[in-house]
Design a protein around this motif. Structure first.
Motif: not given
Length: 632
Positions: A195-214
């Motif tokens: 349950s803790i590690s499954v937040f990894g994909p959430a953080f990964g997609y959020l990171l993608g949302g930030m980086m793909l704006r650059v």
């Protein structure tokens, strides 16, 4: 007596809790990297001209390196220093994540204008009589074919390397927790870990949302983005490589603590007795030899594969994992083409809505297992209820989508609204415009018909944005666009607005809710697999389980989903007379039906196999969640 020996430290019971925390963080960063890479798939496709099948293959290649070694690693689980092997694997994954970013540094700057002609800086119509300079073909962002193949091979090799590094992570980590956790807490610890590690994909997609704006070449342009592009432009390519460097650093930091954990923890009396009996048996001790293991491996594997309940459970997991693989790999791409979202926005939605609900479902499944303690015979039937409900919730998704917008020369004729899937991109209205076949700069006419480029719309003039003279505000004098009044029509830069963007959030919430319900059954099924084998075969069984899931689900499923998506394409981008791989337009109805149809099909097969496992468990003696099973 063992506590006096200096070779093996045995700290207090809080050490296993610290291990659970560290392993959760490592798996979180591992999944963060995997999710971030999936959020960048459409961006990498656009940058290098790959199709969905080739990127789906790259996405799943880390399973290739993993499944070759996972059974051997799992067999030696209790015979080696598991924490140190996990730390070494984490460092290898860190190097692989950094290697994935190499294509950016080895390739030339991204060129988003496919064609350059005299007076055609804005891809407008240049009459052949007025054009004194021949059209110069450029490869655009895709690059030369040999360069694209080189970049693909680098991505593939890095993914295989990442898979090799991930080999010891789950088998060693889960068996370490299950061996040394307090009695009755193993299921809860594993549920907390997932349950803790499954937040990894959430953080990964959020990171993608930030980086793909650059902008992708921010490091090559002095930190400036092109003034004529923004993230909503179909030609925009985000800085996909930056997040890979971030995940590489996180993986390296998360791997360091494992080198300080002991090989053996404080054990329960039952496990001490079992360990002592194992030590007193010279025949079993001899099995630590690699040569002996290689001789015994086929027989051990065959014996594991011939256990009906174990195999039915693992095959059902393969079906559910195939559905998850397709959903995770191409959900961002599906949202972009179905509802017109940008890659950055779709990544933010997935990371903020879908994945946290799955984490809650995983934790809820672990709590139910700890409180109810159901037997292995009843667990399959309890899991069938949420899984069946999750399939039923997918039904409305087949109707919650948009048909492909009208694109002149692709699915409608020039000047007509009658659907006709064709690839005739030129017409009498633009036949004198010298329009190249490799330009892709969509514009939307005032009649809501989309054109591949201003040139294909027959536009000869532009009006620049008064606040940004590098950006077009509107194209005018468009001979292929019917005007509202007298004269020629107008067209605006960018694709036309989708007909049903209001379906975006309801569809995403429905997908998230179906995922939440299905994830409740993940931990119960996983614990059933652990309890259908004996204690001494647990590590080997986990290795066989992950081998089959990777070989039958995570390796082929992304490529299969990518192939289904490619066959939904109705117009491929071209460069210099060749197809560059990236699809320009899909038949959205076919795309939606195939994308969700594959998921429902996989889930349906998984439910049937799980029901068969429940029926077989009823007729298998010795299966209990609280005691080690007898050989079956």
């Amino acid at each position: 007596m063992e506590e006096k020996k200096g070779k093996s430290r045995t700290p207090g019971s809080c050490s296993i809790k610290l291990f659970v925390l560290c392993h959760s963080v490592l798996q979180l960063t591992q999944l963060l990297h995997s999710a971030y890479f999936k959020s960048c798939i459409t961006t990498i496709e656009r940058r290098y001209g790959f199709n969905s099948m080739s990127m789906g293959t790259v996405s799943s290649l880390h399973e290739m390196g993993n499944m070759v070694l996972v059974v051997f690693v799992s067999y030696f689980g209790s015979r080696v220093h598991r924490p140190r092997f996990i730390g070494l694997g984490g460092l290898i994954m860190s190097c692989a994540a950094a290697s994935l970013a190499l294509p950016h540094f080895l390739s030339k700057p991204y060129q988003y204008n496919s064609v350059s002609a005299s007076g055609g800086a804005w891809d407008v119509c240049v009459p052949q009589d007025n054009s004194s300079t021949p059209i110069v073909c450029r490869q655009g962002g895709a690059g030369q074919p040999s360069e694209a193949r080189t970049q693909w091979l680098i991505l593939a090799a890095a993914q295989v390397m990442f898979g090799i590094g991930s080999v010891p992570i789950q088998p060693f980590g889960i068996s370490y927790v299950d061996d040394f956790a307090e009695p009755g807490n193993s299921a809860l610890y594993i549920a907390i870990l997932f349950s803790i590690s499954v937040f990894g994909p959430a953080f990964g997609y959020l990171l993608g949302g930030m980086m793909l704006r650059v902008y992708v070449d921010v490091d090559k342009t002095g930190g400036d983005s092109p003034q004529d592009l923004d993230p909503s432009d179909p030609r925009w390519v985000g800085a996909w490589w930056m997040g890979l460097l971030v995940s590489s650093g996180c993986l390296a930091l998360a791997s360091i603590p494992y080198f300080f954990f002991p090989r053996v923890e404080v054990q329960s009396k039952a496990r001490k007795t079992e360990r002592d009996s194992l030590k007193d048996d010279p025949k079993k001790s001899a099995e630590t030899s690699l040569v002996e293991f290689l001789k015994r491996f086929p027989r051990l594997l065959l014996r594991m594969l011939l256990r009906p309940v174990f195999m039915l459970l693992v095959l059902s997991q393969c079906c559910f994992s195939s559905s998850i693989a397709g959903l995770a790999t191409f959900l961002s791409k599906f949202l972009e083409h179905q509802y017109g979202t940008t890659p950055a926005y779709s990544s933010l939605l997935i990371g903020g809505i879908n994945l946290p609900t799955a984490a809650v479902g995983l934790l809820l499944g672990g709590v139910v297992m700890k409180r109810a303690r159901p037997s292995v015979r009843t667990l399959p039937w309890l899991c069938l209820v949420p899984l069946t409900l999750s399939v039923l919730l997918c039904g409305p998704l087949f109707f919650m989508g948009c048909s492909t917008q009208r694109v002149a020369g692709v699915n409608v004729e020039y000047g007509h609204a009658r659907d006709r899937w064709t690839n005739r991109s030129l017409s009498l209205c633009n036949s004198n415009c010298s329009c190249p076949s490799n330009v892709f700069n969509p514009v939307c006419g005032e009649d809501s018909t989309e054109f591949i480029s201003p040139c294909h719309a027959g536009c000869t003039n532009v009006t620049l944005d008064p606040q940004n003279h590098h950006r077009v505000q509107v194209y005018t004098m468009c001979s292929c666009v019917p005007a509202a009044g007298a004269g020629l029509g107008r067209a605006h830069p960018g694709s036309c607005v989708k007909s049903c963007p209001h379906f975006l959030l309801p569809a995403l919430f429905l997908i998230a809710f179906a995922g939440f319900i299905a994830s409740v059954s993940h931990n119960p099924i996983y614990m059933m697999v652990l309890r259908t084998v004996s204690q001494e075969e647990k590590s080997f069984a986990i290795g066989v389980q992950f081998l089959l899931i990777r070989m039958l689900a995570w390796l082929p499923a992304p490529a299969m989903f990518g192939l289904a998506i490619d066959y939904s394409c109705v117009w491929w981008k071209e460069a210099c007379g060749r197809k560059v791989g990236a699809c320009g337009y899909y038949d959205n109805d076919i795309l939606r039906n195939r994308y969700f149809g594959l998921q429902v099909g996989y889930k349906g097969m998984g439910i049937v196999l799980l029901a068969l496992a429940g029926w077989r468990a009823q007729h298998t003696p010795g299966l209990s969640l609280e005691k080690e099973p007898e050989a079956t």
